[in-house]
Design a protein around this motif. Structure first.
Motif: not given
Length: 852
Positions: A1-3, A100-107, A121-125, A223-228
């Protein structure tokens, strides 16, 4: 489930946390929002894939394709999007089922960056705001985003020689962070664990290419300990677009090292290596002298190239630096920015390899030739391409994804045996539906490291207007070759007379920490004012010998001896201009300022500073402004003290809504007057939504203005008359008032009330010192040693009341309560009645500490 998370960033990783190597430079070009055909204003949004190990994704807004097959470590250009709430859907590339589905406020006030973050395994936006307001000439803006879910907080530091300049401190996952504007300069970018010394480097980018007039967001992803690391470079808006030109610089000489570029003696770009094309930046229209020097050379060193040209107002152009090492040339190629349909691509080829006609042959039969100055137009799409020169065999092939609404500039460079195609793009009308649909890519089996070199990705910007279709113009040049950069030779610069110097200093302290401006150049001198972090000060000069009252002012004094001088020993006399036309003058330490000279160059060495005009050390500072007299706070008011992590800021919003306009970023410890409260409805557990549904309407007052707005009650501690105050007792609003500002309030904790709670260090041996620690723990880092007898303002306590939060010399920390007496108004005060500013259970005993 994405958040879904919404963050605000107005408010470098070759190897972060000792892991994978990755860096990509993403650039595009900014322009103010404008009206669409329907009359509604357009906003700007871009997308970043930040999760290693997650599949490529397609992104849709309102059902229209915005990004196709976006892979880890890549970003799109900014797209024009109608303002308002837009429906966002993310799918695995090639799959129509949303993950994933959601609303994005654009100004219209900001650009927006949407980051795919979290873990595979647990994507977020995350939704982040980009501050694209104009900068000062020769300056650059930095912001930072931490998008690695399980990584600890970090500091991002610019290192020039042995001098360190913090850009972001305590940067934590998903937390907003303020921006910083600094003069453009070279150097390295270093990432260390939060609070650690530079010797604990986790990652380092050496000599990142940068251009003045850009907003550079440093995205830590993985992701996890890996980063860029993903640096995103976006030109800011212009204060005077009608009197400016848009110019992109391209380094196309394979023989030449990285270069710095000056325009009319102002540094415009640094650390530009071969193969990199910078985004279009705004430059003043008119006569332009372009000077190219080896990267890192001083502004007085021999140039490798000097060229003069004219930049007409309202045009866009690409300046290509090419040729042999001892015969560099600069050629101006006007960019065709006439109107372009959103589904049409404009492609132009520049041959910087030789004087022959080059071509790009696409698999649909289209041929683009370098002799076509305006380029050609074709429908957007993905093509196999062959690049060549008529009469020669290059053997250079590639695949081109040509989005609609974009000017795609390709520059053929390098050598005949090792040709290279440099790509720089400018968005003319790129919007939803302009993206090219790409076949789905297979999900990666594991985190994939990006190439270990910096790659300049397509640049983009909405541009309005058109220019004549003319052939490229060769700029007259004075080629002398790029000299080898030798170690600088210490010189005694000619000093400048005391007066209007053009030298400036930006207060370089942590957010919420103020710099003291003193009456005389001594640490025990009277403090006249507190200048908040990032305040711009005019530097009148450095401390010089005392002068008798009737002694004439010399036209120029002898330069002070720089032998053995240290930055921390240098006092400068400054002037702080205030909105009422008055000012505050006084003395402060140079080590707490980012100093630039009259030409906008960063001044780093003590020797350069000691060559500034001298101000007699007996010249006293003074206040000549009605705004400089603070009004003592009413101790009966309800006070909300911002209680967030160090380095994190609390949003003050115009209305009680997490999507409302942000009026200010409030650092830890800021004190606000509470006027009333209101309850709001839950957004259904939206990730990033505060757990408290109660919002407080508050007022912040500084010497220069008043700011009102709404803050969420979850992030403040309430007190009245120094005692804890219940949220239930705050008056309820009968109507929702709209926040705003009067004057130019500077957000920093206001002066303490006249009845300040004071801790006196009187329970240690004479001559002994008490540790000021970062956290309420005896094993925590020591920030300073405080002498016996020192009196400190108390800001709060821990749960048991065994540690007190205080401020010492502008630094906040904790002291052991066993070694102090606590008083208020000269009388003993109960530690239990001090606000608990930690998450620890409130177990303090209600007894007063004896006051001796």
């Amino acid at each position: 489930m994405l958040s879904f998370k919404r963050f605000t960033a107005k408010a470098r990783l070759y190897s972060l946390f000792g892991l994978c190597l990755a860096a990509v430079l993403i650039a595009s070009l900014a322009a103010p929002a404008h009206s669409s055909a329907q009359g509604a204003a357009d906003g700007k949004v871009r997308f970043v894939h930040g999760v290693a190990g997650a599949p490529d994704v397609d992104i849709y807004l309102d059902g229209q394709l915005a990004a196709s097959a976006l892979s880890f470590g890549t970003a799109t250009r900014f797209l024009k999007v109608p303002t308002g709430t837009r429906a966002l859907a993310v799918t695995v590339s090639g799959n129509q089922q949303p993950i994933f589905q959601g609303n994005v406020p654009i100004g219209v006030d900001f650009g927006y960056t949407v980051v795919i973050q979290g873990t595979p395994n647990a994507l977020e936006v995350g939704l982040y705001e980009d501050d694209l307001a104009p900068t000062r000439p020769g300056h650059i803006r930095f912001g930072a985003i931490h998008a690695v879910k399980d990584a600890p907080p970090v500091d991002v530091i610019q290192v020039i020689g042995t001098t360190e300049f913090p850009l972001a401190q305590g940067l934590a996952y998903g937390q907003p962070y303020g921006t910083v504007d600094i003069p453009l300069s070279g150097g390295d970018l270093v990432v260390v664990p939060a609070g650690a010394p530079i010797s604990s480097t986790l990652a380092r980018i050496n000599q990142l290419p940068l251009a003045a007039g850009t907003y550079n967001t440093i995205v830590v992803l993985g992701s996890g300990p890996s980063a860029a690391l993903l640096p995103l470079s976006e030109p800011v808006e212009s204060n005077a677009p009608a009197n400016s030109a848009l110019v992109s610089f391209v380094h196309a000489s394979a023989e030449a090292p990285a270069v710095d570029i000056y325009v009319n003696d102002v540094l415009a770009a640094v650390n530009v290596p071969f193969g990199v094309g910078l985004p279009h930046i705004w430059l003043p229209a008119g006569e332009a002298k372009i000077v190219v020097r080896a990267a890192g050379s001083s502004a007085e060193s021999e140039p490798a190239l000097t060229a003069e040209t004219t930049l007409p107002s309202g045009i866009a152009a690409t300046v290509v630096i090419s040729g042999a090492l001892n015969g560099l040339t600069a050629t101006v190629y006007p960019d065709n920015i006439s109107p372009l349909a959103a589904d049409q691509a404009r492609v132009r080829l520049i041959n910087a390899l030789n004087s022959e006609i080059a071509f790009i042959s696409l698999d649909n039969g289209t041929v683009i030739q370098s002799s076509q100055a305006s380029g050609i137009e074709l429908r957007k799409g993905a093509f196999s391409a062959e690049i060549g020169i008529f009469g020669a065999e290059l053997g250079l092939g590639t695949t081109l994804a040509l989005s609609g609404g974009v000017l795609h500039n390709f520059i053929l460079a390098g050598t005949s045996s090792a040709p290279e195609l440099i790509y720089v793009a400018a968005s003319l009308s790129e919007q939803l539906g302009s993206a090219v649909a790409v076949d789905a890519a297979a999900p990666p089996a594991a985190a994939t490291a990006l190439p270990p070199d910096l790659v300049m990705a397509p640049t983009a910007t909405p541009i309005v207007g058109a220019i004549p279709t003319v052939a490229p113009v060769l700029i007259p040049t004075v080629p002398v070759g790029i000299p080898t950069v030798a170690p600088p030779v210490a010189q005694q610069p000619t000093p400048t007379p005391f007066g209007a110097t053009g030298i400036t200093g930006i207060v370089d302290t942590d957010p919420g920490v103020n710099l003291k401006i003193r009456e005389y150049p001594r640490t025990d001198a009277k403090t006249l004012a507190l200048a908040p972090s990032r305040t711009l000060l005019r530097i009148e000069g450095v401390r010089g010998p005392a002068r008798l009252p009737n002694e004439p002012v010399p036209a120029a004094t002898a330069t002070l001896d720089p032998q053995g001088a240290r930055l921390e020993d240098i006092w400068v006399f400054v002037a702080w201009e205030l909105p009422d036309g008055g000012k505050i003058t006084g003395w402060t330490k140079a080590e707490f300022l980012i100093v630039t000279d009259a030409r906008g160059r960063r001044v780093l060495s003590p020797a350069e500073m000691l060559a500034f005009p001298q101000v007699p050390e007996n010249e006293f500072g003074e206040i000549s402004s009605s705004l400089a007299t603070p009004v003592p706070p009413d101790t009966k008011l309800i006070i909300a003290t911002v209680n967030v992590d160090p380095g994190v800021n609390l949003q003050m919003r115009r209305t009680p809504d997490i999507a409302a306009e942000s009026l200010a970023l409030l650092p830890l410890g800021t004190q606000l007057v509470v006027l009333e409260k209101t309850e709001v409805e839950s957004r259904g557990g939206l990730v990033g939504e505060p757990s408290s549904l109660t919002w407080l309407y508050v007022r912040f007052t500084s010497d220069s203005g008043t700011l009102t707005g709404w803050v969420n009650s979850q992030f403040v501690v309430l007190t009245r008359d120094g005692r804890p105050f219940s949220l239930d007792d705050v008056p309820t609003a009968t109507e929702i008032r709209v926040g705003g500002l009067q004057g130019s309030p500077s957000v920093a904790p206001p002066p303490p009330a006249t009845q300040t709670i004071t801790a006196t260090i009187d329970k240690v041996d004479p001559g002994a010192n008490l540790h000021l620690r970062r956290n309420p723990d005896a094993s925590s880092e020591s920030l300073a040693l405080i002498p016996s007898g020192t009196q400190l303002p108390v800001l709060g306590r821990n749960g048991p009341g065994t540690w007190l939060q205080v401020e010492y010399n502008g630094v906040r920390g904790w002291i052991n309560a066993s070694f102090v007496s606590v008083t208020r108004g000269g009388r003993a005060f109960k530690i239990a009645e001090i606000a608990n500013v930690t998450d620890e259970p409130d177990t303090a005993e209600a007894t007063a500490t004896p006051a001796f």
